[in-house]
Every structure is written in C-alpha cells, then in structure tokens.
Design a protein around this motif. Structure first.
Motif, PDB file in Angstrom:
ATOM      1  N   GLU A  74       0.841  -1.201   0.000  1.00 60.06           N
ATOM      2  CA  GLU A  74       0.000   0.000   0.000  1.00 60.06           C
ATOM      3  C   GLU A  74       0.876   1.251   0.000  1.00 60.06           C
ATOM      4  OE1 GLU A  74      -2.224   3.314   1.912  1.00 60.06           O
ATOM      5  OE2 GLU A  74      -0.622   2.168   2.844  1.00 60.06           O
ATOM      6  N   HIS A  81       1.772   6.420  -7.107  1.00 58.97           N
ATOM      7  CA  HIS A  81       0.824   7.468  -7.515  1.00 58.97           C
ATOM      8  C   HIS A  81       1.471   8.843  -7.415  1.00 58.97           C
ATOM      9  CE1 HIS A  81      -2.544   4.914  -8.240  1.00 58.97           C
ATOM     10  NE2 HIS A  81      -2.785   4.614  -6.979  1.00 58.97           N
ATOM     11  N   GLU A 123      -9.808  11.619   1.708  1.00 54.22           N
ATOM     12  CA  GLU A 123     -10.080  10.377   0.978  1.00 54.22           C
ATOM     13  C   GLU A 123      -8.927   9.375   0.928  1.00 54.22           C
ATOM     14  OE1 GLU A 123     -13.101   9.645  -0.060  1.00 54.22           O
ATOM     15  OE2 GLU A 123     -13.882  11.606   0.507  1.00 54.22           O
ATOM     16  N   GLU A 126      -7.405   6.736  -2.212  1.00 54.81           N
ATOM     17  CA  GLU A 126      -8.339   6.909  -3.323  1.00 54.81           C
ATOM     18  C   GLU A 126      -8.176   8.287  -3.949  1.00 54.81           C
ATOM     19  OE1 GLU A 126      -9.335   5.733  -0.306  1.00 54.81           O
ATOM     20  OE2 GLU A 126      -9.696   3.643  -0.841  1.00 54.81           O
ATOM     21  N   GLU A 129      -5.067   8.216  -6.171  1.00 53.67           N
ATOM     22  CA  GLU A 129      -5.395   7.568  -7.440  1.00 53.67           C
ATOM     23  C   GLU A 129      -6.229   8.501  -8.314  1.00 53.67           C
ATOM     24  OE1 GLU A 129      -7.533   3.527  -9.164  1.00 53.67           O
ATOM     25  OE2 GLU A 129      -7.353   3.805  -7.009  1.00 53.67           O
ATOM     26  N   GLY A 130      -7.188   9.183  -7.699  1.00 47.87           N
ATOM     27  CA  GLY A 130      -8.035  10.116  -8.447  1.00 47.87           C
ATOM     28  C   GLY A 130      -7.253  11.286  -9.017  1.00 47.87           C
TER      29      GLY A 130
END
Length: 141
Positions: A74, A81, A123, A126, A129-130
């Motif tokens: 993780e 990212h 968030e 996530e 990644e967004g």
C-alpha cells in the motif's frame, strides 16, 4: 522524473493483483525520491504523514519489512501514484516549476475548490489515485 535522481538509479516494479511491488532496495530508493518531492512541494511533517498514510520513520521501517507485505504494498502504491502525479505535473508545466511546486497546496476547481492535500486528507489513497487519473486525463486531451 526530474527530482535529482542519479543516472541509472531507476526503480524496477511489478504490477500485482493489488498494488505495486518493489524490491526492498527499490522501495528505499523510491522513498528517498518521494521525500525529495515532498521537499519541493514544501510539505510539513504532518502533511507528509497524511500523504504517506504514516510517518516518514514508519515508512522507512516498512519499506524493509517483508513480513508486513500488504502494508508495504500500500505504501509502494501511494509512492507510485505520487511519482505519476509529479511526472504529469512536470509534463503539463515544463516551463513553470512554480506551478508544480505549489500544486499540492493550491485550490483546484476540478476537485470542488479543495487543495489536493485536503482531498488526500479526506479520501486517502483513493484521492491519490483520483489525482493521478485526473492529471493523466488532462495530458491526453
């Protein structure tokens, strides 16, 4: 990626079912690059903890801990990212390093006026990644 990476010191990675897997050595190298990127963004220790999902000292121990593979994967995914975000920003603003350096702390209309740091705080992974997807999409327009 323009963050003072010595020539020939790239990272090898494998995409697995979930996440990204680096060797211990490459994970350590990636963490050094991530720290340099945080320096360029001017992130505080608390902001670095928010973005990594753990303190820097916890991350340093985790990249060498093969017994905590899911946590390590993780962390690797977060750093991957971040590298993608940095690379996209470098490509979007090659002649304006100030935008790249201020980007994490600047409100962005594409995320409802929040700063990327605020979105990551709310968030977590996530949001990373967004943000990466958002910037990748911008580059392909």
């Amino acid at each position: 990626i323009a963050i003072d990476m010595p020539a020939g010191e790239g990272c090898r990675w494998e995409s697995g079912e979930v996440g990204v897997h680096f060797s211990n050595e490459d994970g350590e190298r990636l963490l050094v690059l991530t720290t340099r990127m945080f320096d360029r963004w001017g992130l505080t220790d608390d902001q670095r903890t928010t973005v990594l999902g753990r303190t820097l000292s916890e991350a340093e121990a985790l990249v060498r801990d093969s017994e905590r593979a899911s946590e390590r994967d993780e962390l690797h995914l977060r750093m991957s990212h971040l590298m993608g975000i940095w690379a996209s920003l470098q490509n979007m603003y090659p002649h304006n390093p100030e935008i790249v350096q201020q980007w994490m702390s600047r409100p962005d209309r594409r995320i409802d006026g929040a700063t990327p740091l605020q979105w990551i705080d709310e968030e977590g992974i996530e949001a990373l990644e967004g943000l990466r997807d958002l910037l990748d999409h911008e580059l392909t327009k």
